[in-house]
Write an enzyme that holds these catalytic residues in place. Structure first.
Site, mmCIF file in Angstrom:
data_model
loop_
_atom_site.group_PDB
_atom_site.id
_atom_site.type_symbol
_atom_site.label_atom_id
_atom_site.label_comp_id
_atom_site.label_asym_id
_atom_site.label_seq_id
_atom_site.Cartn_x
_atom_site.Cartn_y
_atom_site.Cartn_z
ATOM 1 N N TYR A 53 -22.500 -28.462 -21.244
ATOM 2 C CA TYR A 53 -21.785 -27.246 -21.619
ATOM 3 C C TYR A 53 -21.552 -26.379 -20.381
ATOM 4 O O TYR A 53 -22.414 -26.222 -19.527
ATOM 5 C CB TYR A 53 -22.551 -26.446 -22.667
ATOM 6 C CG TYR A 53 -22.581 -27.086 -24.041
ATOM 7 C CD1 TYR A 53 -21.817 -28.208 -24.333
ATOM 8 C CD2 TYR A 53 -23.370 -26.551 -25.050
ATOM 9 C CE1 TYR A 53 -21.851 -28.787 -25.589
ATOM 10 C CE2 TYR A 53 -23.411 -27.121 -26.318
ATOM 11 C CZ TYR A 53 -22.652 -28.245 -26.582
ATOM 12 O OH TYR A 53 -22.701 -28.811 -27.829
ATOM 13 N N SER A 215 -19.494 -27.485 -36.069
ATOM 14 C CA SER A 215 -18.153 -27.062 -36.512
ATOM 15 C C SER A 215 -18.139 -26.760 -38.009
ATOM 16 O O SER A 215 -17.326 -27.306 -38.759
ATOM 17 C CB SER A 215 -17.095 -28.118 -36.175
ATOM 18 O OG SER A 215 -15.792 -27.590 -36.284
ATOM 19 N N LEU A 217 -17.016 -24.336 -39.604
ATOM 20 C CA LEU A 217 -15.754 -23.741 -40.055
ATOM 21 C C LEU A 217 -14.559 -24.616 -39.687
ATOM 22 O O LEU A 217 -13.408 -24.196 -39.793
ATOM 23 C CB LEU A 217 -15.570 -22.332 -39.464
ATOM 24 C CG LEU A 217 -16.675 -21.321 -39.769
ATOM 25 C CD1 LEU A 217 -16.284 -19.940 -39.276
ATOM 26 C CD2 LEU A 217 -17.011 -21.287 -41.252
ATOM 27 N N GLY A 219 -13.323 -25.714 -36.804
ATOM 28 C CA GLY A 219 -12.458 -25.170 -35.769
ATOM 29 C C GLY A 219 -11.747 -23.889 -36.164
ATOM 30 O O GLY A 219 -10.676 -23.580 -35.628
ATOM 31 N N GLY A 220 -12.324 -23.133 -37.112
ATOM 32 C CA GLY A 220 -11.708 -21.886 -37.566
ATOM 33 C C GLY A 220 -10.882 -22.036 -38.826
ATOM 34 O O GLY A 220 -10.489 -21.035 -39.437
ATOM 35 N N LEU A 221 -10.624 -23.270 -39.252
ATOM 36 C CA LEU A 221 -9.780 -23.503 -40.413
ATOM 37 C C LEU A 221 -10.349 -22.858 -41.670
ATOM 38 O O LEU A 221 -9.600 -22.335 -42.509
ATOM 39 C CB LEU A 221 -9.630 -25.008 -40.634
ATOM 40 C CG LEU A 221 -8.666 -25.441 -41.737
ATOM 41 C CD1 LEU A 221 -7.234 -25.115 -41.357
ATOM 42 C CD2 LEU A 221 -8.819 -26.938 -42.024
ATOM 43 N N LEU A 222 -11.684 -22.872 -41.805
ATOM 44 C CA LEU A 222 -12.338 -22.358 -43.006
ATOM 45 C C LEU A 222 -12.750 -20.889 -42.866
ATOM 46 O O LEU A 222 -13.454 -20.366 -43.727
ATOM 47 C CB LEU A 222 -13.565 -23.212 -43.332
ATOM 48 C CG LEU A 222 -13.281 -24.693 -43.586
ATOM 49 C CD1 LEU A 222 -14.577 -25.489 -43.678
ATOM 50 C CD2 LEU A 222 -12.439 -24.873 -44.846
ATOM 51 N N GLY A 223 -12.323 -20.262 -41.800
ATOM 52 C CA GLY A 223 -12.683 -18.870 -41.561
ATOM 53 C C GLY A 223 -11.600 -17.879 -41.926
ATOM 54 O O GLY A 223 -11.584 -16.753 -41.414
ATOM 55 N N GLY A 224 -10.683 -18.282 -42.801
ATOM 56 C CA GLY A 224 -9.580 -17.401 -43.185
ATOM 57 C C GLY A 224 -8.384 -17.562 -42.272
ATOM 58 O O GLY A 224 -7.706 -16.582 -41.934
#
Length: 331
Positions: A53, A215, A217, A219-224
């Site tokens: 990382y 992941s 969410l 990649g953000g898809l499930l975060g609204g």
């Protein structure tokens, strides 16, 4: 904060795991330290990182940021269950030396010493294999791990991105050696990606591994994502998997149904997605990677969020899982 055992071990960890992949590439050192302090104050005691990382020319930078935070003292190390990973090549000049990656005994020894130095600690609580090394036998991997455990440099071993049969082979080999074997598996698992339910999670449960979804969410898809895009805030969230899904008409319709369901019940999408994972059998806790204090606070709220049977049924209807194996792929 709520706590649970990590798999079949006696180690108690928080139901949320603080992911640190953004520390360095997206979040500077000062803000990273502030997020870690806030996480510890909220009772999150499980911190996850990896030697690669920081990425590119800055591989190892994230571990260094954790190390500078731990070095501040104040009980930080004693209260933190520290997890890192090994597999990727740490070279930054584009020329990968043959034994500077993967899971040979040579690289495991080298990588542990380098991570300990960057993390400024004398031991790693959970040392995870970031990927499958098809060229190295498990007998060799466990021999290297056993030595490190005896030296007190690592306490437990875990895996990431392994198939169910890899978990079985790893722990059957460990059992023959009288070793503890893998105690956790990090896998891609969320409402929109449930294939792990077919074999990875049943194998983890069968062998007593704690499941640590990454992941959560997607990649953000499930975060609204659709709502944020409509508000002009979707440029950052709709990337990678999220952007690909929203570009697909059927996937977009599915996400719209998801957001509508949660709006109906007054729930925040990101918090509901995390809360759903916390209801799943075998899950220790999802990895959250907040870039801000508010994102961390939202994740912490999810731990106490109780989803009604109506919401759970609605989520299953929108995102049906594959069902148990072998029926899921045999009939």
């Amino acid at each position: 904060m709520k706590y649970t055992q990590l798999g079949r071990t006696g180690l108690k960890v928080s139901r949320l795991v603080l992911g640190t992949m953004n520390f360095g590439p997206q979040t500077d050192e000062a803000d990273s330290h502030a997020i870690m302090d806030a996480a510890l104050d909220a009772g999150v005691n499980f911190f996850d990182t990896a030697n690669v990382y920081g990425w590119g020319e800055n591989k190892g930078r994230t571990e260094e940021i954790l190390g500078s935070w731990l070095a501040q003292g104040g009980g930080r190390r004693d209260r933190t269950v520290l997890a890192t990973k090994v597999y990727g090549n740490m070279g930054t000049d584009g020329a990968a030396w043959p034994n500077h990656d993967k899971l040979s005994a040579v690289n495991i020894r080298r990588a542990v010493e380098a991570s300990l130095k960057r993390l400024r600690t004398d031991h790693i609580d959970l040392y995870q294999f970031h990927h499958v090394d098809r060229a190295t036998p498990w007998e060799e991997i466990w021999q290297a791990v056993d030595v490190l455990v005896q030296q007190g440099k690592i306490l437990y071993a875990g895996s990431s991105n392994h198939a169910g049969w890899h978990l079985a082979r790893a722990n059957e080999t460990a059992a023959r050696r009288g070793s503890l074997g893998l105690v956790s598996e990090q896998c891609l698992y969320n409402l929109a990606e449930r294939r792990a339910e077919m074999e990875v999670i049943p194998a983890a449960q069968g062998y007593g591994l704690g499941v640590i979804p990454w992941s959560p969410l997607h990649g953000g898809l499930l975060g609204g994502a659709i709502r944020k895009a409509g508000e002009g805030g979707g440029a950052r969230t709709a990337s990678g998997r999220a952007a690909d899904a929203l570009a697909n008409a059927s996937s977009r319709e599915q996400i719209q149904a998801y957001e509508d369901l949660l709006d109906k019940h007054g729930l925040e999408p990101g918090e509901a997605a995390l809360a759903w994972l916390l209801t799943r059998p075998g899950v220790t806790g999802p990895i959250v990677g907040p870039r801000t204090a508010e994102q961390l606070a939202s994740a912490v709220r999810a731990v106490d969020l109780e989803l009604s049977d109506e919401v759970l049924s609605g989520l299953d209807a929108i995102f049906p899982g594959p069902g148990p194996s072998p029926e899921a792929f045999a009939w």
